[in-house]
Design a protein around this motif. Structure first.
Motif, PDB file in Angstrom:
ATOM      1  N   PRO A  36      13.176  -5.352   9.091  1.00  0.00           N
ATOM      2  CA  PRO A  36      13.979  -5.752   9.750  1.00  0.00           C
ATOM      3  C   PRO A  36      15.284  -5.055   9.518  1.00  0.00           C
ATOM      4  CG  PRO A  36      12.718  -7.281   8.954  1.00  0.00           C
ATOM      5  CD  PRO A  36      12.029  -6.102   8.237  1.00  0.00           C
ATOM      6  N   SER A  37      15.619  -5.408  11.401  1.00  0.00           N
ATOM      7  CA  SER A  37      17.260  -4.284  11.144  1.00  0.00           C
ATOM      8  C   SER A  37      18.116  -4.926  12.357  1.00  0.00           C
ATOM      9  CB  SER A  37      17.568  -2.535  11.391  1.00  0.00           C
ATOM     10  OG  SER A  37      16.678  -2.574  12.411  1.00  0.00           O
ATOM     11  N   ILE A  38      19.779  -4.473  11.920  1.00  0.00           N
ATOM     12  CA  ILE A  38      20.306  -5.548  12.647  1.00  0.00           C
ATOM     13  C   ILE A  38      21.380  -4.201  13.849  1.00  0.00           C
ATOM     14  CG2 ILE A  38      22.349  -6.194  10.999  1.00  0.00           C
ATOM     15  CD1 ILE A  38      22.494  -8.251  13.178  1.00  0.00           C
ATOM     16  N   THR A  39      21.313  -3.258  12.667  1.00  0.00           N
ATOM     17  CA  THR A  39      22.289  -1.948  12.903  1.00  0.00           C
ATOM     18  C   THR A  39      21.074  -0.879  12.466  1.00  0.00           C
ATOM     19  OG1 THR A  39      23.043  -2.046   9.937  1.00  0.00           O
ATOM     20  CG2 THR A  39      24.329  -2.720  11.595  1.00  0.00           C
ATOM     21  N   HIS A  40      21.485   0.384  13.278  1.00  0.00           N
ATOM     22  CA  HIS A  40      21.007   1.750  12.714  1.00  0.00           C
ATOM     23  C   HIS A  40      20.945   2.311  11.945  1.00  0.00           C
ATOM     24  CE1 HIS A  40      19.491   0.691  17.094  1.00  0.00           C
ATOM     25  NE2 HIS A  40      20.894   0.504  17.335  1.00  0.00           N
ATOM     26  N   GLY A  41      19.954   3.247  10.900  1.00  0.00           N
ATOM     27  CA  GLY A  41      20.181   4.345  10.429  1.00  0.00           C
ATOM     28  C   GLY A  41      19.998   3.443   8.765  1.00  0.00           C
ATOM     29  N   ASN A  42      19.851   2.154   8.876  1.00  0.00           N
ATOM     30  CA  ASN A  42      19.607   1.509   7.541  1.00  0.00           C
ATOM     31  C   ASN A  42      18.083   2.150   6.513  1.00  0.00           C
ATOM     32  OD1 ASN A  42      21.634  -0.052   8.407  1.00  0.00           O
ATOM     33  ND2 ASN A  42      19.763  -2.066   9.416  1.00  0.00           N
ATOM     34  N   GLN A  43      18.292   2.076   5.256  1.00  0.00           N
ATOM     35  CA  GLN A  43      17.834   3.343   4.626  1.00  0.00           C
ATOM     36  C   GLN A  43      16.510   1.810   4.118  1.00  0.00           C
ATOM     37  OE1 GLN A  43      19.405   2.295  -0.146  1.00  0.00           O
ATOM     38  NE2 GLN A  43      18.128   4.091  -0.420  1.00  0.00           N
ATOM     39  N   ASP A  44      15.631   2.544   4.358  1.00  0.00           N
ATOM     40  CA  ASP A  44      13.873   1.613   4.477  1.00  0.00           C
ATOM     41  C   ASP A  44      13.326   2.518   2.684  1.00  0.00           C
ATOM     42  OD1 ASP A  44      11.810   0.040   4.158  1.00  0.00           O
ATOM     43  OD2 ASP A  44      11.920   1.002   6.476  1.00  0.00           O
ATOM     44  N   THR A  45      13.361   1.113   1.583  1.00  0.00           N
ATOM     45  CA  THR A  45      12.716   1.477   0.603  1.00  0.00           C
ATOM     46  C   THR A  45      11.427   1.127   0.327  1.00  0.00           C
ATOM     47  OG1 THR A  45      14.027  -0.500  -0.441  1.00  0.00           O
ATOM     48  CG2 THR A  45      15.396   2.232  -0.710  1.00  0.00           C
ATOM     49  N   THR A  46      10.987   0.101   1.786  1.00  0.00           N
ATOM     50  CA  THR A  46       9.516  -0.692   1.600  1.00  0.00           C
ATOM     51  C   THR A  46       8.802   0.063   1.811  1.00  0.00           C
ATOM     52  OG1 THR A  46       9.318  -1.112   3.547  1.00  0.00           O
ATOM     53  CG2 THR A  46      11.363  -2.504   2.622  1.00  0.00           C
ATOM     54  N   THR A  47       7.294   0.010   0.942  1.00  0.00           N
ATOM     55  CA  THR A  47       6.601   0.783   1.485  1.00  0.00           C
ATOM     56  C   THR A  47       5.062  -0.150   1.274  1.00  0.00           C
ATOM     57  OG1 THR A  47       7.056   1.952  -0.808  1.00  0.00           O
ATOM     58  CG2 THR A  47       4.942   1.975  -0.475  1.00  0.00           C
ATOM     59  N   THR A  48       4.550  -0.236   2.368  1.00  0.00           N
ATOM     60  CA  THR A  48       3.314  -1.366   2.282  1.00  0.00           C
ATOM     61  C   THR A  48       1.941  -0.749   3.688  1.00  0.00           C
ATOM     62  OG1 THR A  48       4.363  -1.239   5.180  1.00  0.00           O
ATOM     63  CG2 THR A  48       5.293  -3.340   3.430  1.00  0.00           C
ATOM     64  N   THR A  49       1.082  -1.054   3.745  1.00  0.00           N
ATOM     65  CA  THR A  49       0.316  -0.368   4.351  1.00  0.00           C
ATOM     66  C   THR A  49      -0.227  -1.273   5.454  1.00  0.00           C
ATOM     67  OG1 THR A  49      -1.209  -0.433   2.018  1.00  0.00           O
ATOM     68  CG2 THR A  49      -2.599  -0.325   3.454  1.00  0.00           C
ATOM     69  N   PRO A  50      -1.109  -0.511   6.591  1.00  0.00           N
ATOM     70  CA  PRO A  50      -1.455  -1.184   7.920  1.00  0.00           C
ATOM     71  C   PRO A  50      -3.020  -2.396   7.625  1.00  0.00           C
ATOM     72  CG  PRO A  50      -1.105   0.911   8.234  1.00  0.00           C
ATOM     73  CD  PRO A  50      -1.061   1.183   6.492  1.00  0.00           C
ATOM     74  N   LEU A  51      -2.287  -3.308   8.408  1.00  0.00           N
ATOM     75  CA  LEU A  51      -3.263  -4.085   8.201  1.00  0.00           C
ATOM     76  C   LEU A  51      -4.522  -3.333   9.197  1.00  0.00           C
ATOM     77  CD1 LEU A  51      -1.797  -7.235   8.869  1.00  0.00           C
ATOM     78  CD2 LEU A  51      -3.233  -7.405   7.232  1.00  0.00           C
ATOM     79  N   PRO A  52      -5.674  -3.819   9.004  1.00  0.00           N
ATOM     80  CA  PRO A  52      -7.114  -2.840   8.887  1.00  0.00           C
ATOM     81  C   PRO A  52      -6.751  -3.813  11.451  1.00  0.00           C
ATOM     82  CG  PRO A  52      -7.732  -3.340   6.738  1.00  0.00           C
ATOM     83  CD  PRO A  52      -6.466  -4.292   7.242  1.00  0.00           C
ATOM     84  N   ARG A  53      -6.942  -3.048  11.959  1.00  0.00           N
ATOM     85  CA  ARG A  53      -7.362  -3.679  13.311  1.00  0.00           C
ATOM     86  C   ARG A  53      -8.140  -4.663  13.405  1.00  0.00           C
ATOM     87  NH1 ARG A  53      -4.205  -3.678  16.409  1.00  0.00           N
ATOM     88  NH2 ARG A  53      -3.701  -2.399  15.564  1.00  0.00           N
ATOM     89  N   LYS A  54      -9.594  -4.565  12.137  1.00  0.00           N
ATOM     90  CA  LYS A  54     -10.477  -5.846  12.779  1.00  0.00           C
ATOM     91  C   LYS A  54      -9.637  -7.506  12.685  1.00  0.00           C
ATOM     92  CE  LYS A  54     -14.487  -8.132  10.963  1.00  0.00           C
ATOM     93  NZ  LYS A  54     -15.747  -7.885   9.942  1.00  0.00           N
ATOM     94  N   VAL A  55      -9.222  -7.147  11.358  1.00  0.00           N
ATOM     95  CA  VAL A  55      -8.245  -8.384  10.765  1.00  0.00           C
ATOM     96  C   VAL A  55      -6.915  -8.947  11.999  1.00  0.00           C
ATOM     97  CG1 VAL A  55      -6.203  -8.963   9.228  1.00  0.00           C
ATOM     98  CG2 VAL A  55      -8.281  -8.079   8.237  1.00  0.00           C
ATOM     99  N   VAL A  56      -6.513  -7.206  12.503  1.00  0.00           N
ATOM    100  CA  VAL A  56      -5.490  -7.763  13.230  1.00  0.00           C
ATOM    101  C   VAL A  56      -6.102  -8.961  14.749  1.00  0.00           C
ATOM    102  CG1 VAL A  56      -3.814  -6.606  15.111  1.00  0.00           C
ATOM    103  CG2 VAL A  56      -3.717  -5.604  12.583  1.00  0.00           C
ATOM    104  N   THR A  57      -7.053  -7.987  14.973  1.00  0.00           N
ATOM    105  CA  THR A  57      -8.257  -8.833  16.111  1.00  0.00           C
ATOM    106  C   THR A  57      -8.151 -10.277  16.304  1.00  0.00           C
ATOM    107  OG1 THR A  57      -8.805  -6.177  17.465  1.00  0.00           O
ATOM    108  CG2 THR A  57      -9.566  -8.652  17.624  1.00  0.00           C
ATOM    109  N   GLN A  58      -8.434 -10.290  14.536  1.00  0.00           N
ATOM    110  CA  GLN A  58      -8.653 -12.099  14.325  1.00  0.00           C
ATOM    111  C   GLN A  58      -7.664 -12.556  14.081  1.00  0.00           C
ATOM    112  OE1 GLN A  58     -10.899 -10.903  10.740  1.00  0.00           O
ATOM    113  NE2 GLN A  58     -12.439 -10.881  11.214  1.00  0.00           N
TER     114      GLN A  58
END
Length: 549
Positions: A445-467
């Motif tokens: 999430p951001s309220i200004t542009h160009g913020n540093q992003d140090t997060t590392t995440t993995t996408p959810l499988p499409r089947k889980v998203v659909t559920q």
């Protein structure tokens, strides 16, 4: 249901005072900045090799200060004898006075007090957004517990020597010049006069990384009952040679912000409440509103038990490992005992219900019955890995980014399945969780542009998203979020009821999505999510029927 984040302090074991272990150095004052874990170093009068319990007391003091400085308030509060009270006070003090990135420093050698506590003096350097720095001295009393551990013996005077049950601090700002040129995503001007909830936000944006400030203001000690100013603790004067600030363009949308403030003002009915709306595709914050509109920014800095809105994350963890499917039967009895008795809202039950039904009706007992399907740390791991919760977010203003500690026992693990126990979140986090659930990808999430992003995440499988999308949609059409059913669009949602204590009404939550927007709202003492937060989000979505481009 359990009390959120509340533990009973152990009864202290009385012992005879003993002299403190002293070093042979000629330095009388020991100083160590405790930010980001620096307390782990063997600094001060209890360096490596010292004996006795006092080194452990000093280590606990440093850990408390480090957690407070880093904004890990649940962790800091957990190091005290009164965790629930400590967390609330630290939150209100730090955020309510618009304090950013405090520095907390052990200031002198610990001393043995007459009441068997070990006192650790510290210096607090508190940068007030847009004004300047407030510096003062206080001390931490550490008391040995019956199990041999040490905890901060909590009292209000720890935070500041003059803070008490009858006296509190108030931040007074003087607008000596026009507010900085802050605009929304389209270039429309934003001001606190037009958007009251943005008052604190605008000052934070204006402060940037400059802690010297440029406006005028004061920290005042006031009487809690009368509001009378007792004394001025710190004053801040405008620097005449302060360079002009560049205009700041935010991600906010003036249309959404106006609708959010109006919906909250009419729907909160005088209760403390907050909401956040953000874009699903990139995490840009469209609106944030608070009730009351001035003071503490609950929307992004609040620390709440998310209640049943957290079942979005719990369901994700269960679906990810195939531990349950939406069509599986997971019984929903009125009560379930795991160390203590848990129950559903209004002690409802749904016998032979499917997991989909359990989700749409927000059945606590069904979710708790599945606790054995997840490892002790698995819920927190999923929250961090897929939803970014608990990682450091660079939003553009001060924010609290969530905490999902590993449960300490089976009862706490049961509570964590339904967003209670020690899990902490706020509307920003739950709006982001909803956005991730329905898109599959976390966006900081951001309220200004160009913020540093140090997060590392993995996408959810499409089947889980659909559920998850199906479960959220069914909660609107056939479940506890029916308050949104009459609105156009493919809306999905999850309600939440979060227990605070035995003496207060529950907090009400609702998280929802429509098109490219996710929104979350909490109403303190709202009793139920559908009945309190639901109308607020309904009014917001009804007022802004189209997504921003």
């Amino acid at each position: 249901m359990p009390r959120s984040g509340d533990t009973t302090p152990a009864t202290p074991r009385r012992r005879r005072p003993r002299p403190l272990v002293r070093t042979v150095t000629s330095v009388a004052v020991v100083s160590a900045v405790v930010v980001g874990g620096a307390y782990a170093a063997g600094l001060g009068p209890f360096a490596r090799g010292a004996t006795g319990p006092e080194p452990a007391a000093l280590a606990q003091a440093r850990a408390f200060l480090a957690d407070w400085a880093a904004g890990r308030l649940p962790n800091a509060a957990g190091r005290t004898t009164r965790p629930a009270t400590a967390q609330e006070v630290l939150r209100n003090f730090t955020a309510g006075l618009d304090i950013r990135r405090p520095t907390l420093t052990v200031a002198a050698a610990p001393t043995q007090a007459a009441d068997d506590t070990v006192d650790v003096p510290f210096t607090a350097t508190m940068p007030i957004a847009g004004l300047g720095t407030w510096t003062y001295r206080s001390k931490l009393p550490l008391r040995e517990q019956s199990d041999g551990s040490w905890k901060v013996d909590w009292s209000l005077s720890i935070v500041h020597p003059r803070l008490s049950g009858t006296k509190k601090f108030h931040l007074e700002r003087e607008d000596t010049e026009a507010t900085p040129d802050v605009t929304d995503r389209t270039g429309a001007s934003l001001s606190a006069a037009k958007f009251p909830s943005l008052g604190t936000v605008l000052h934070q944006l204006d402060a940037g990384t400059d802690d010297d400030g440029g406006a005028r203001g004061a920290i005042q000690l006031v009487d809690r009952a009368t509001g009378k100013v007792e004394r001025t603790e710190a004053t801040f004067a405008k620097k005449p040679d302060r360079p002009a600030r560049r205009p700041v363009r935010t991600t906010l949308d003036a249309t959404w912000q106006a609708a959010a403030e109006k919906a909250l003002a009419s729907g909160a009915h005088g209760r403390n409440a907050s909401l956040v709306a953000l874009r699903i595709d990139n995490g840009e914050i469209l609106a944030m509103a608070n009730s009351p509109s001035s003071g503490f920014n609950r929307a992004v800095s609040g620390t709440y038990a998310p209640g049943s809105t957290w079942k979005i994350v719990t369901s994700s963890a269960l679906l990810l490992k195939g531990a349950v499917a939406p069509s599986d039967v997971v019984d929903c009895p009125k009560y379930l005992t795991v160390g203590k008795e848990f129950h559903n809202v209004e002690t409802s039950e749904h016998r032979n219900a499917t997991f989909l039904k359990d989700f749409t009706e927000s059945c606590n007992t069904a979710f708790i019955s599945l606790r054995g399907k997840l490892g002790a740390r698995e819920l927190g791991d999923v929250a961090g890995k897929y939803f970014g919760v608990g990682q450091k977010w660079h939003v553009g203003i001060a924010s609290y980014d969530g905490s999902v500690p590993a449960p300490r026992d089976e009862t706490e693990q049961a509570a964590s399945m339904i967003g209670q126990g020690r899990i902490q979140a706020n509307p920003l986090i739950m709006a982001s969780v909803t956005a991730t659930a329905v898109s599959g990808s976390f966006h900081q999430p951001s309220i200004t542009h160009g913020n540093q992003d140090t997060t590392t995440t993995t996408p959810l499988p499409r089947k889980v998203v659909t559920q998850l999308r199906t479960m959220l949609r069914t909660t609107v059409t056939d479940g506890t979020a029916r308050v949104l059913a009459g609105l156009p669009g493919d809306i999905g949602a999850k309600t939440g009821t979060a227990e605070v204590s035995d003496d207060e009404p529950n907090n009400g939550w609702l998280a929802a999505h429509r098109g490219n927007v996710a929104v979350a709202c909490v109403v303190e003492q709202g009793v139920t999510g559908g009945g309190s937060a639901g109308p607020v989000i309904r009014d917001l979505l009804n007022a802004v029927p189209t997504d921003p481009s």
